[in-house]
Motif scaffolding. Structure first.
Motif, PDB file in Angstrom:
ATOM      1  N   ASP A 216      30.885  17.709   5.631  1.00  0.00           N
ATOM      2  CA  ASP A 216      30.832  16.530   4.760  1.00  0.00           C
ATOM      3  C   ASP A 216      30.074  15.390   5.455  1.00  0.00           C
ATOM      4  O   ASP A 216      30.496  14.230   5.416  1.00  0.00           O
ATOM      5  N   ALA A 217      28.956  15.754   6.088  1.00  0.00           N
ATOM      6  CA  ALA A 217      28.163  14.786   6.865  1.00  0.00           C
ATOM      7  C   ALA A 217      26.794  14.535   6.251  1.00  0.00           C
ATOM      8  O   ALA A 217      25.876  14.096   6.934  1.00  0.00           O
ATOM      9  N   GLN A 218      26.645  14.780   4.934  1.00  0.00           N
ATOM     10  CA  GLN A 218      25.338  14.615   4.297  1.00  0.00           C
ATOM     11  C   GLN A 218      24.830  13.186   4.363  1.00  0.00           C
ATOM     12  O   GLN A 218      23.617  12.960   4.327  1.00  0.00           O
ATOM     13  N   ASP A 219      25.716  12.214   4.454  1.00  0.00           N
ATOM     14  CA  ASP A 219      25.293  10.810   4.511  1.00  0.00           C
ATOM     15  C   ASP A 219      25.084  10.337   5.944  1.00  0.00           C
ATOM     16  O   ASP A 219      24.676   9.188   6.166  1.00  0.00           O
ATOM     17  N   LEU A 220      25.358  11.219   6.915  1.00  0.00           N
ATOM     18  CA  LEU A 220      25.247  10.851   8.325  1.00  0.00           C
ATOM     19  C   LEU A 220      24.080  11.524   9.030  1.00  0.00           C
ATOM     20  O   LEU A 220      23.665  11.089  10.102  1.00  0.00           O
ATOM     21  N   ILE A 221      23.545  12.599   8.430  1.00  0.00           N
ATOM     22  CA  ILE A 221      22.471  13.384   9.047  1.00  0.00           C
ATOM     23  C   ILE A 221      21.366  13.602   8.015  1.00  0.00           C
ATOM     24  O   ILE A 221      21.641  13.825   6.829  1.00  0.00           O
TER      25      ILE A 221
ATOM     26  N   VAL B  17      17.005  15.104   7.357  1.00  0.00           N
ATOM     27  CA  VAL B  17      15.896  15.962   7.789  1.00  0.00           C
ATOM     28  C   VAL B  17      14.624  15.141   7.820  1.00  0.00           C
ATOM     29  O   VAL B  17      14.297  14.433   6.862  1.00  0.00           O
ATOM     30  N   THR B  18      13.895  15.206   8.930  1.00  0.00           N
ATOM     31  CA  THR B  18      12.617  14.509   9.027  1.00  0.00           C
ATOM     32  C   THR B  18      11.530  15.499   9.452  1.00  0.00           C
ATOM     33  O   THR B  18      11.724  16.708   9.393  1.00  0.00           O
ATOM     34  N   GLY B  19      10.367  14.995   9.857  1.00  0.00           N
ATOM     35  CA  GLY B  19       9.292  15.889  10.293  1.00  0.00           C
ATOM     36  C   GLY B  19       8.661  16.646   9.138  1.00  0.00           C
ATOM     37  O   GLY B  19       8.668  16.213   7.982  1.00  0.00           O
ATOM     38  N   SER B  20       8.137  17.822   9.441  1.00  0.00           N
ATOM     39  CA  SER B  20       7.373  18.581   8.446  1.00  0.00           C
ATOM     40  C   SER B  20       8.230  19.085   7.296  1.00  0.00           C
ATOM     41  O   SER B  20       7.738  19.250   6.176  1.00  0.00           O
ATOM     42  N   PHE B  21       9.526  19.327   7.535  1.00  0.00           N
ATOM     43  CA  PHE B  21      10.388  19.783   6.438  1.00  0.00           C
ATOM     44  C   PHE B  21      10.731  18.637   5.491  1.00  0.00           C
ATOM     45  O   PHE B  21      11.055  18.869   4.327  1.00  0.00           O
ATOM     46  N   LEU B  22      10.668  17.414   5.967  1.00  0.00           N
ATOM     47  CA  LEU B  22      10.837  16.259   5.083  1.00  0.00           C
ATOM     48  C   LEU B  22       9.677  16.162   4.104  1.00  0.00           C
ATOM     49  O   LEU B  22       9.865  15.901   2.911  1.00  0.00           O
ATOM     50  N   LEU B  23       8.462  16.399   4.606  1.00  0.00           N
ATOM     51  CA  LEU B  23       7.263  16.238   3.787  1.00  0.00           C
ATOM     52  C   LEU B  23       6.923  17.478   2.977  1.00  0.00           C
ATOM     53  O   LEU B  23       6.198  17.397   1.984  1.00  0.00           O
ATOM     54  N   GLY B  24       7.406  18.636   3.430  1.00  0.00           N
ATOM     55  CA  GLY B  24       7.044  19.881   2.777  1.00  0.00           C
ATOM     56  C   GLY B  24       5.766  20.489   3.298  1.00  0.00           C
ATOM     57  O   GLY B  24       5.140  21.322   2.630  1.00  0.00           O
ATOM     58  N   CYS B  25       5.353  20.111   4.522  1.00  0.00           N
ATOM     59  CA  CYS B  25       4.120  20.673   5.107  1.00  0.00           C
ATOM     60  C   CYS B  25       4.448  21.546   6.318  1.00  0.00           C
ATOM     61  O   CYS B  25       3.673  21.629   7.264  1.00  0.00           O
ATOM     62  N   PHE B  26       5.583  22.206   6.282  1.00  0.00           N
ATOM     63  CA  PHE B  26       6.028  23.068   7.389  1.00  0.00           C
ATOM     64  C   PHE B  26       5.269  24.388   7.395  1.00  0.00           C
ATOM     65  O   PHE B  26       4.687  24.810   6.382  1.00  0.00           O
ATOM     66  N   ASN B  27       5.270  25.042   8.553  1.00  0.00           N
ATOM     67  CA  ASN B  27       4.739  26.406   8.680  1.00  0.00           C
ATOM     68  C   ASN B  27       5.623  27.157   9.674  1.00  0.00           C
ATOM     69  O   ASN B  27       6.667  26.651  10.094  1.00  0.00           O
ATOM     70  N   ASP B  28       5.206  28.365  10.061  1.00  0.00           N
ATOM     71  CA  ASP B  28       6.050  29.190  10.938  1.00  0.00           C
ATOM     72  C   ASP B  28       6.130  28.653  12.365  1.00  0.00           C
ATOM     73  O   ASP B  28       6.940  29.135  13.163  1.00  0.00           O
ATOM     74  N   ARG B  29       5.300  27.677  12.719  1.00  0.00           N
ATOM     75  CA  ARG B  29       5.351  27.085  14.066  1.00  0.00           C
ATOM     76  C   ARG B  29       6.076  25.734  14.069  1.00  0.00           C
ATOM     77  O   ARG B  29       6.123  25.066  15.095  1.00  0.00           O
TER      78      ARG B  29
ATOM     79  N   ASP C 288       0.820  -1.211   0.000  1.00  0.00           N
ATOM     80  CA  ASP C 288       0.000   0.000   0.000  1.00  0.00           C
ATOM     81  C   ASP C 288       0.855   1.264   0.000  1.00  0.00           C
ATOM     82  O   ASP C 288       0.358   2.368   0.169  1.00  0.00           O
ATOM     83  N   ILE C 289       2.165   1.114  -0.166  1.00  0.00           N
ATOM     84  CA  ILE C 289       3.070   2.266  -0.116  1.00  0.00           C
ATOM     85  C   ILE C 289       2.939   3.092  -1.395  1.00  0.00           C
ATOM     86  O   ILE C 289       3.011   2.569  -2.506  1.00  0.00           O
ATOM     87  N   ALA C 290       2.734   4.403  -1.216  1.00  0.00           N
ATOM     88  CA  ALA C 290       2.661   5.318  -2.348  1.00  0.00           C
ATOM     89  C   ALA C 290       3.937   6.146  -2.479  1.00  0.00           C
ATOM     90  O   ALA C 290       4.412   6.398  -3.594  1.00  0.00           O
ATOM     91  N   VAL C 291       4.483   6.599  -1.327  1.00  0.00           N
ATOM     92  CA  VAL C 291       5.690   7.427  -1.337  1.00  0.00           C
ATOM     93  C   VAL C 291       6.600   6.963  -0.207  1.00  0.00           C
ATOM     94  O   VAL C 291       6.148   6.755   0.920  1.00  0.00           O
ATOM     95  N   HIS C 292       7.877   6.811  -0.514  1.00  0.00           N
ATOM     96  CA  HIS C 292       8.883   6.473   0.494  1.00  0.00           C
ATOM     97  C   HIS C 292       9.785   7.686   0.663  1.00  0.00           C
ATOM     98  O   HIS C 292      10.511   8.063  -0.254  1.00  0.00           O
ATOM     99  N   TYR C 293       9.737   8.330   1.827  1.00  0.00           N
ATOM    100  CA  TYR C 293      10.523   9.530   2.084  1.00  0.00           C
ATOM    101  C   TYR C 293      11.874   9.140   2.693  1.00  0.00           C
ATOM    102  O   TYR C 293      11.935   8.332   3.617  1.00  0.00           O
ATOM    103  N   SER C 294      12.933   9.733   2.205  1.00  0.00           N
ATOM    104  CA  SER C 294      14.280   9.503   2.737  1.00  0.00           C
ATOM    105  C   SER C 294      14.789  10.773   3.402  1.00  0.00           C
ATOM    106  O   SER C 294      14.828  11.843   2.775  1.00  0.00           O
ATOM    107  N   CYS C 295      15.194  10.668   4.666  1.00  0.00           N
ATOM    108  CA  CYS C 295      15.666  11.842   5.411  1.00  0.00           C
ATOM    109  C   CYS C 295      16.960  12.396   4.829  1.00  0.00           C
ATOM    110  O   CYS C 295      17.155  13.615   4.749  1.00  0.00           O
TER     111      CYS C 295
END
Length: 332
Positions: A120-125, A127-139, A79-86
């Protein structure tokens, strides 16, 4: 991950049955929500057990986990539609800031990502949460994850950069206490702050937004691959932390020595006391919170665990419990 019904799940742990990815509902379509995703209004969920109610008409999302020894929620693999990678999200935001650059919290995130790239830590760290999905706001908060020991070291270096992140200090400690106390009931101010200050979290310098980083196990870490559990009952006790080396990443496992059993749903609980040697948590709430020598008040599920030829008893702070809260609080 997002399913074909538009529900976003936060995946839990690194051991999953062949049919599902275990996790809970993080965002779901709801007219009363305050997030926008794919031109729909979404609501954020921060209470894991509420997933049972949100998915009440989706019995296919209930699954028994042999690792946890109970029924939890999960996303059927078909049932997976989108797989998000941090990690992919961090790199994508760096290359194409887009609307992130127009958001006041997003501007702080971009500065933090620039620091990650400089390390040079792009493979070690990631982003998750609302910024991963693109549903962020000012809060929105800034939620990061790091992977394995090298990722943990990189995240520590990042959070030590006072030009980007301020630690919780002074008046902001009350803000931190109020943020956590609603999930960790029964803990005093001083004890809760002591365990919370051990985690990778703080406030961004410009927007003063909460930022945290959850350390996850490395991709090759198979600590839980062969673990199975059976629920025995519930138990509240005082224990001394004997080993925290496996408690710095999620899922967290701490070695414990029981000092006193306070209550139990099983008969003759004292007969288990000397055989209970572990506490484990599959959510980041207790990752990195305790150190060897700490005395902790635990309230959780008593489970018998089997890992190949090894077996024993432990306290599991499973969040898939609708009757009450399972908690671990510093007692000293």
């Amino acid at each position: 991950m997002m399913d074909q019904h538009g529900i976003v799940f936060k995946v839990i742990g690194d051991s999953h049955p062949g049919s599902h990815y275990l996790g809970y509902v993080k965002y779901h379509p709801d007219a009363k929500g305050d997030r926008q995703l794919f031109s729909r209004t979404y609501r954020q969920n921060s209470v894991v057990s509420k997933s049972f109610g949100i998915l009440a008409d989706r019995p296919e999302c209930y699954v028994y986990s042999d690792t946890l020894g109970c029924v939890i929620t999960g996303l059927p693999r078909d049932d997976i539609a989108v797989h998000y990678s941090c990690r992919v999200a961090l790199k994508a935001i760096h290359e194409e800031p887009g609307q992130v650059a127009e958001n006041r919290v997003g501007k702080d995130l971009l500065s933090i990502i620039e620091r990650v790239v400089a390390m040079d830590a792009q493979d070690l760290i990631g982003v998750t949460g609302s910024f991963l999905l693109g549903c962020f706001n000012d809060r929105s908060d800034i939620d990061l994850v790091c992977y394995g020991p090298d990722g943990y070291a990189a995240a520590q270096e990042l959070f030590d950069d006072l030009g980007l992140i301020n630690p919780y200090e002074g008046n902001s400690l009350t803000q931190l206490y109020l943020r956590r106390a609603k999930y960790m009931e029964g803990s005093s101010f001083d004890a809760l702050i002591k365990q919370e200050r051990r985690k990778l979290q703080g406030l961004t310098v410009n927007a003063t937004a909460h930022i945290n980083c959850e350390p996850l196990r490395a991709d090759h870490d198979k600590t839980f691959a062969s673990v199975s559990s059976k629920e025995i009952g519930e138990m509240s006790l005082l224990a001394t932390i004997t080993d925290h080396s496996e408690g710095l990443t999620t899922p967290a496992v701490y070695g414990i020595e029981v000092q006193m059993i306070l209550s139990s749903t099983i008969d003759e609980p004292d007969s288990f006391a000397h055989r209970i040697t572990q506490m484990r948590s599959y959510l980041g709430a207790y990752t990195g919170a305790f150190r060897a020598g700490d005395i902790v008040h635990l309230s959780g599920k008593l489970v018998h665990t089997q890992d190949g030829a090894r077996n024993g008893f432990g306290i599991e702070l499973t969040p898939w419990n609708v009757r009450g809260s399972y908690v671990a609080n510093l007692a000293n």
